[in-house]
Design a protein around this motif. Sequence first.
Motif, mmCIF file in Angstrom:
data_model
loop_
_atom_site.group_PDB
_atom_site.id
_atom_site.type_symbol
_atom_site.label_atom_id
_atom_site.label_comp_id
_atom_site.label_asym_id
_atom_site.label_seq_id
_atom_site.Cartn_x
_atom_site.Cartn_y
_atom_site.Cartn_z
ATOM 1 N N VAL A 98 8.821 6.280 -2.418
ATOM 2 C CA VAL A 98 8.391 5.406 -3.525
ATOM 3 C C VAL A 98 9.098 5.887 -4.790
ATOM 4 O O VAL A 98 9.102 7.079 -5.086
ATOM 5 C CB VAL A 98 6.853 5.486 -3.700
ATOM 6 N N PHE A 99 9.686 4.953 -5.521
ATOM 7 C CA PHE A 99 10.318 5.286 -6.799
ATOM 8 C C PHE A 99 9.564 4.598 -7.927
ATOM 9 O O PHE A 99 9.067 3.470 -7.762
ATOM 10 C CB PHE A 99 11.767 4.767 -6.860
ATOM 11 N N GLU A 120 5.220 0.882 -13.054
ATOM 12 C CA GLU A 120 5.824 -0.042 -12.081
ATOM 13 C C GLU A 120 6.598 0.769 -11.046
ATOM 14 O O GLU A 120 7.367 1.651 -11.417
ATOM 15 C CB GLU A 120 6.804 -1.008 -12.758
ATOM 16 N N ALA A 121 6.383 0.432 -9.772
ATOM 17 C CA ALA A 121 7.037 1.230 -8.732
ATOM 18 C C ALA A 121 7.548 0.340 -7.610
ATOM 19 O O ALA A 121 7.142 -0.825 -7.488
ATOM 20 C CB ALA A 121 6.046 2.261 -8.190
ATOM 21 N N ARG A 135 0.829 -1.219 0.000
ATOM 22 C CA ARG A 135 0.000 0.000 0.000
ATOM 23 C C ARG A 135 0.860 1.264 0.000
ATOM 24 O O ARG A 135 0.409 2.330 -0.423
ATOM 25 C CB ARG A 135 -0.964 -0.002 1.201
ATOM 26 N N LYS A 136 2.109 1.120 0.468
ATOM 27 C CA LYS A 136 2.996 2.292 0.476
ATOM 28 C C LYS A 136 3.153 2.875 -0.925
ATOM 29 O O LYS A 136 3.466 4.052 -1.085
ATOM 30 C CB LYS A 136 4.369 1.906 1.029
ATOM 31 N N LEU A 137 2.950 2.027 -1.950
ATOM 32 C CA LEU A 137 3.070 2.513 -3.339
ATOM 33 C C LEU A 137 2.144 3.698 -3.601
ATOM 34 O O LEU A 137 2.445 4.571 -4.409
ATOM 35 C CB LEU A 137 2.725 1.389 -4.337
ATOM 36 N N LEU A 138 0.988 3.693 -2.896
ATOM 37 C CA LEU A 138 0.014 4.772 -3.100
ATOM 38 C C LEU A 138 0.535 6.109 -2.590
ATOM 39 O O LEU A 138 -0.091 7.144 -2.780
ATOM 40 C CB LEU A 138 -1.312 4.430 -2.419
ATOM 41 N N ASN A 139 1.694 6.074 -1.925
ATOM 42 C CA ASN A 139 2.289 7.328 -1.452
ATOM 43 C C ASN A 139 3.246 7.936 -2.461
ATOM 44 O O ASN A 139 3.953 8.894 -2.134
ATOM 45 C CB ASN A 139 3.026 7.084 -0.131
ATOM 46 N N LYS A 170 16.010 3.376 -10.654
ATOM 47 C CA LYS A 170 16.226 2.654 -11.913
ATOM 48 C C LYS A 170 15.592 3.302 -13.136
ATOM 49 O O LYS A 170 15.719 2.801 -14.241
ATOM 50 C CB LYS A 170 15.575 1.266 -11.774
ATOM 51 N N LEU A 171 14.834 4.371 -12.932
ATOM 52 C CA LEU A 171 14.045 4.911 -14.055
ATOM 53 C C LEU A 171 14.946 5.541 -15.125
ATOM 54 O O LEU A 171 15.839 6.344 -14.821
ATOM 55 C CB LEU A 171 13.049 5.960 -13.511
#
Length: 341
Positions: A313-314, A320-321, A221-225, A265-266
Motif C-alpha cells: 500500500v502506498f 489518500e492511498a 480493504r487492502k488499504l488497511l494493510n 506519487k507521494l
Amino acid sequence: MNQAEFINDSKLLSGILNDYSNIIILCDQNTEISCLPLLNLNPVIPLISIPPGENNKSTFSLNLIWNKLLLANADRNTTLINIGGGVITDIGGLAAATYNRGINFINIPTTLMGMVDAANGGKTGINFNGLKNYIGTFSEPEAIYILPKFLKTLSVSQIQSGFAEMLKHGLIADKQYFKQLTSMDLEFSNFEIIHFTELIKKSVALKDNIVSKDFKEIGKRKLLNFGHTIGHALESHFINSNLPHGHFVSAGMICETFLSHTIGKLDLAESQEIIFSIDNIFNRIPFSANEIDEIAHLTLKDKKNKDQIVKCVFLDKTGEASFDNDITIKDVVESLSFYNS
Ligand code: GLY
C-alpha cells in the motif's frame, strides 16, 4: 456488518454478559487480573485463560482452547466471549469459527489496539511457522462491546501500539484526522478517556467504512494493510520480542512512506512530514545492517502477494492511498536501510 457498541458503564456490560445462558469466557492471564474484576461477572461462567503475548497466538494455544471448549461441553448454542487484546480476539475468533464448524463469538477488546482494529472487521487468526496471522478466517463476531474504561489498565507502550493503527486510519483515509492525532499531547500517560473515546469512534468508523465495502479483502480493504507489509516482516523477524504490534506498524509505515515517495506519487515534503510525525511518537526499532536482508525476504510470504510479487500500500497524499503497488526485495532493503540510518 456488526458495528462496535460503546459502553461507558461497566455494570451495563456485566449485565449484558450475565444475561447470557450459555457462554464461555476467553481471556489471558493479564486480562484476568486487571480487566475481569471491573466486570463483576457471575462466577459460574466457565473461564478459559491462556498465557499472554504474541507468541501464544499459536497452534498450541488454539488446541488448548478447543480442548477446554470440549471439556466445558460447549456446543453450537455456546457463545465464546473474547475479552482481551488483539491476541485474544484473533485466536478466540478462530477457535470459535472452527469449533463444531463454527459457534458464535463476541469481542470485548481491552486494549486500544483491539478497540480500534483487531476486534472489528472479522479477521481471526494465529501465527504459523513464525509468520504473522498466517492461518485464520474471515468470521464476523455477533457483537463488539467497547468499554473505554479498560484503557486505564494499559501501559504507555500499549497505548502507543493502538495509536499506530489510528495514525494509519488518518494516513489512508482522512488527512484532518491525522493532523488532529499528531497535534495532540502525545505523552499518553495521563489522557482523558472521554477525549480518547471520540478518537476511537472516529477510527472505528473509518475502518468500518472500508470493511463494509470489501469484507474478504479482495480490493479496498487492502488499504488497511498500510505499514503492515514491512511491519509484519519486522514483527515476524522479532516474533519472540515483547514489543506490541503497533510499534512494528509504526516502523512499517515509515518504510512504506519512504517507498510511497521514492517509487510512488507521494511528495517529498509530505513524506518527510509524515515520517517526522511518526518519529515524534515512536522510538525506532534497532536492528543491525546484517539483519536487513533476512527481514526483507520475509515480505515474500506476505498474504497480499500475487505470483511471488510483493504488493504494497502506498500513500498518494496524506489521507489518500492506493493498493497492489509492486515492490521488489531491493526496494524493501532500501527502505529498511533508510529506517536504520
Ligand atoms: N487489520 C486490518 C484489517 O482488519 O483489515
